[in-house]
Design a protein around this motif. Structure first.
Motif, mmCIF file in Angstrom:
data_model
loop_
_atom_site.group_PDB
_atom_site.id
_atom_site.type_symbol
_atom_site.label_atom_id
_atom_site.label_comp_id
_atom_site.label_asym_id
_atom_site.label_seq_id
_atom_site.Cartn_x
_atom_site.Cartn_y
_atom_site.Cartn_z
ATOM 1 N N GLY A 74 49.263 44.656 47.993
ATOM 2 C CA GLY A 74 49.105 46.021 48.456
ATOM 3 C C GLY A 74 50.001 47.041 47.801
ATOM 4 N N SER A 75 50.768 46.657 46.792
ATOM 5 C CA SER A 75 51.691 47.593 46.154
ATOM 6 C C SER A 75 51.909 47.178 44.704
ATOM 7 N N THR A 97 57.665 39.013 49.142
ATOM 8 C CA THR A 97 56.819 38.826 50.326
ATOM 9 C C THR A 97 55.540 38.051 50.049
ATOM 10 N N GLU A 98 54.416 38.487 50.620
ATOM 11 C CA GLU A 98 53.276 37.602 50.827
ATOM 12 C C GLU A 98 52.335 37.487 49.626
ATOM 13 N N PRO A 99 51.602 36.359 49.564
ATOM 14 C CA PRO A 99 50.653 36.146 48.473
ATOM 15 C C PRO A 99 49.377 36.963 48.649
ATOM 16 N N ASP A 142 41.371 40.432 46.143
ATOM 17 C CA ASP A 142 41.895 41.266 47.227
ATOM 18 C C ASP A 142 42.590 42.503 46.682
ATOM 19 N N GLU A 143 43.373 42.343 45.607
ATOM 20 C CA GLU A 143 44.085 43.502 45.058
ATOM 21 C C GLU A 143 43.133 44.484 44.389
ATOM 22 N N LEU A 144 42.092 43.987 43.766
ATOM 23 C CA LEU A 144 41.095 44.881 43.182
ATOM 24 C C LEU A 144 40.420 45.731 44.247
ATOM 25 N N GLN A 145 40.261 45.152 45.415
ATOM 26 C CA GLN A 145 39.533 45.853 46.466
ATOM 27 C C GLN A 145 40.428 46.704 47.355
ATOM 28 N N SER A 146 41.667 46.257 47.642
ATOM 29 C CA SER A 146 42.440 46.912 48.705
ATOM 30 C C SER A 146 43.751 47.541 48.266
#
Length: 252
Positions: A138-139, A176-178, A183-187
């Motif tokens: 997410g970052s 932090t988390e995997p 997922d990264e492409l979308q969110s």
């Protein structure tokens, strides 16, 4: 392939143990600690630690290195040549395209500069990628840390290298988390703008004490924020949200 993670409670930085269970060999990715749980796992499972692979030189990723080497003296410690002199314990180098073997496993070094000049990501067996401080869930990494390069480098590293991997590739970030490439492409909010899925922001702000335009303010891995800003000359930057002021209030 076995991947075990230990996360530092202060810096939220991850140290990983990647092991080939068939040959009882393992490598460690970064050493920010606490490394004791991973050293205990190595001893319990009777793994041979064949190398320590460092994504970059920042303190929160190497703080436990002395402890690792005390337990396993003589273990090769590899880092990109641009950062080797910054880690006295380093014994060798990792360059783009270099392949490290761990039993039947392979880890390919991907040079992904931006957060630092010598940032290395590691693609393990084509299915898992360790992204250091380039890409988080997410970052993204900032480009104001010691030894940084540029926003353009960071974007290229993320979009053209890491997120060009297969969508199902598992992402193991430096903090932090995997996540996964899909997922990264979308969110991921930075990635969504880069892909043209969301618009850029246009609000005026003050960043690092200078006037700028706030393109994006997004939540960071530590619960704070990270800001993508554009300077009056058109140059882009990714800075801590705590250094951005919008309408008289701190953004983070």
């Amino acid at each position: 392939m076995i991947v075990q993670r230990s996360m530092n409670s202060q810096w939220l930085s991850n140290t990983y143990l990647v092991a080939d269970d068939d040959t009882r060999t393992a490598v460690m990715v970064d050493a920010g600690g606490p490394v004791a749980p991973l050293l205990e796992l190595i001893e319990r499972e009777r793994y041979e630690l064949v190398s320590v692979l460092l994504t970059h030189h920042h303190h929160d990723h190497i703080d436990g290195l002395a402890e690792v080497l005390a337990a396993h003296p003589g273990t090769p410690v590899l880092i990109h040549p641009l950062e080797r002199e910054l880690v006295p314990a380093a014994t060798g180098e990792l360059v783009d395209g270099q392949v490290i073997s761990c039993g039947s496993l392979t880890l390919e070094a991907l040079h992904t500069p931006g957060h630092t000049a010598g940032m290395i990501s590691l693609l393990a067996d084509g299915s898992d990628v360790f992204t250091g401080d380039t890409l988080f869930r997410g970052s993204v990494g900032g480009v104001r840390a010691p030894g940084h390069t540029t926003y353009a480098d960071l974007r290229h590293s993320i979009m053209d290298r890491l997120l060009a991997l297969a969508p199902e590739t598992r992402i193991h970030p430096g903090h932090t988390e995997p996540s996964t490439v899909a997922d990264e492409l979308q969110s991921n909010p930075f990635v969504r703008i880069w892909r043209g899925l969301d618009p850029e922001g246009t609000r005026a702000c003050v960043a690092l004490g200078q006037p700028a335009t706030l393109i994006l303010l997004a939540r960071d891995y530590d619960g704070g924020h990270k800001a993508w800003v554009r300077w009056p000359d058109g140059a882009d930057d990714i800075v801590p949200g705590s250094r951005v002021t919008l309408e008289g209030e701190a953004a983070s």
